[in-house]
Design a protein around this motif. Structure first.
Motif, short mmCIF file in Angstrom:
data_model
loop_
_atom_site.label_atom_id
_atom_site.label_comp_id
_atom_site.label_asym_id
_atom_site.label_seq_id
_atom_site.Cartn_x
_atom_site.Cartn_y
_atom_site.Cartn_z
N MET A 129 16.78 9.51 40.79
CA MET A 129 16.99 11.30 41.26
C MET A 129 15.87 11.22 42.02
O MET A 129 14.92 10.79 41.66
CB MET A 129 17.10 12.58 40.16
N ASP A 130 16.15 11.67 43.43
CA ASP A 130 14.34 11.45 44.45
C ASP A 130 14.05 12.48 43.63
O ASP A 130 14.35 14.23 44.32
CB ASP A 130 14.96 11.39 45.97
N SER A 131 13.00 12.51 42.67
CA SER A 131 11.69 14.31 43.14
C SER A 131 11.29 14.81 43.33
O SER A 131 11.64 16.20 43.53
CB SER A 131 10.28 13.72 41.98
N GLN A 132 11.07 14.49 44.82
CA GLN A 132 10.63 14.64 46.10
C GLN A 132 12.10 15.19 46.14
O GLN A 132 11.41 16.67 46.65
CB GLN A 132 9.94 13.55 46.99
N ALA A 133 12.62 15.49 46.44
CA ALA A 133 13.91 16.04 47.29
C ALA A 133 14.25 17.01 46.90
O ALA A 133 15.15 18.15 46.58
CB ALA A 133 15.53 15.60 47.43
N ILE A 134 14.12 17.37 44.92
CA ILE A 134 14.43 19.41 44.10
C ILE A 134 12.80 19.72 43.59
O ILE A 134 12.94 20.08 43.43
CB ILE A 134 15.02 18.43 42.81
N TYR A 135 12.15 18.57 44.08
CA TYR A 135 11.05 19.13 43.20
C TYR A 135 10.61 20.59 44.05
O TYR A 135 10.79 20.85 45.71
CB TYR A 135 9.85 18.38 43.60
N ASN A 136 10.23 21.38 43.48
CA ASN A 136 10.06 23.07 43.89
C ASN A 136 11.87 23.64 44.63
O ASN A 136 11.32 24.65 45.29
CB ASN A 136 8.73 23.51 45.02
N GLN A 137 12.69 23.29 44.32
CA GLN A 137 13.73 23.84 45.00
C GLN A 137 14.47 24.54 44.45
O GLN A 137 14.13 23.84 42.94
CB GLN A 137 14.10 23.02 46.15
N PRO A 138 15.37 25.68 44.68
CA PRO A 138 15.96 25.92 43.40
C PRO A 138 17.18 25.24 42.87
O PRO A 138 17.64 24.39 43.73
CB PRO A 138 16.72 27.12 44.46
N THR A 139 17.08 25.15 41.40
CA THR A 139 17.75 24.35 40.91
C THR A 139 18.84 24.80 40.13
O THR A 139 18.95 24.79 39.17
CB THR A 139 16.89 23.04 40.80
N LEU A 140 19.85 24.68 40.46
CA LEU A 140 20.77 24.81 38.93
C LEU A 140 21.29 23.25 38.19
O LEU A 140 22.25 22.28 38.50
CB LEU A 140 22.24 24.80 40.04
N VAL A 141 21.52 23.73 37.24
CA VAL A 141 22.11 22.27 36.24
C VAL A 141 22.82 23.11 35.26
O VAL A 141 22.95 23.83 35.29
CB VAL A 141 20.88 22.39 35.08
N ILE A 142 23.78 21.66 35.34
CA ILE A 142 25.22 21.99 34.64
C ILE A 142 25.53 21.29 33.39
O ILE A 142 25.13 20.11 33.84
CB ILE A 142 26.34 21.47 35.84
N CYS A 143 25.31 21.40 32.38
CA CYS A 143 25.93 20.55 31.38
C CYS A 143 27.20 20.93 30.78
O CYS A 143 28.06 21.93 30.70
CB CYS A 143 24.23 21.59 29.81
N GLU A 144 27.56 19.64 31.37
CA GLU A 144 29.21 19.77 30.69
C GLU A 144 29.48 20.32 28.99
O GLU A 144 29.85 20.31 28.63
CB GLU A 144 29.69 18.36 30.81
N GLY A 145 29.14 20.08 28.33
CA GLY A 145 29.09 20.22 26.67
C GLY A 145 27.57 20.27 25.76
O GLY A 145 26.95 20.95 26.88
N SER A 146 28.17 20.23 24.25
CA SER A 146 26.94 19.88 23.41
C SER A 146 25.97 19.92 23.63
O SER A 146 24.98 20.22 23.76
CB SER A 146 27.10 21.01 22.32
N ALA A 147 26.21 18.64 24.01
CA ALA A 147 25.56 17.71 23.67
C ALA A 147 24.39 17.76 24.96
O ALA A 147 23.01 16.99 24.76
CB ALA A 147 25.65 16.06 23.29
N GLU A 148 25.12 17.97 25.43
CA GLU A 148 24.12 17.91 27.14
C GLU A 148 23.21 18.80 27.20
O GLU A 148 21.81 19.06 27.68
CB GLU A 148 25.27 17.83 28.57
#
Length: 126
Positions: free
Chosen positions: A1-20
């Motif tokens: 994952m390119d950290s510069q592409a996502i750093y300081n941008q609004p980010t939605l994290v989707i976790c599939e299940g309990s373990a994630e």
């Protein structure tokens, strides 16, 4: 994952299940994410800094129809199946970047054991 592409941008994290979810919460609690905590989009239904909502159309409706003060929103999917499809409609393709992280079974079982979920009916080993 390119950290510069996502750093300081609004980010939605989707976790599939309990373990994630457990993995994400541990990384967040330990300050091990490359994404600043204040860039994470809160799920308004749960108050968590991630969502369990996984359907592309539901994500568009619940999260991408909102303005976050940025021209682009990052979507980080933490899933266990590399074959799971996720396609944004043309309206949102230029407004969101999708990054998919796939967990390994070895990591998932460690999360399950840590949370004491084996044999609880909420999660089991087959």
């Amino acid at each position: 994952m390119d950290s510069q592409a996502i750093y300081n941008q609004p980010t939605l994290v989707i976790c599939e299940g309990s373990a994630e979810s457990v993995i994400f919460e541990l990384l967040l609690a330990e300050g091990k994410l490359i994404i600043p905590k204040d860039s994470l989009i809160e799920d308004p239904q749960t108050g968590r800094l991630y969502t369990r909502c996984r359907k592309d159309r539901d994500i568009e409706e619940r999260f991408l129809s909102v303005t976050y003060g940025s021209s682009c929103v990052n979507i980080v999917r933490i899933i266990d199946s590399p074959n799971e499809r996720f396609h944004l409609s043309p309206l949102y393709q230029s407004k969101a970047r999708v990054f998919t992280l796939t967990t390994r079974p070895e990591i998932e079982i460690l999360a399950i054991i840590k949370e004491g979920l084996i044999g609880t009916g909420r999660m089991s080993i087959t």
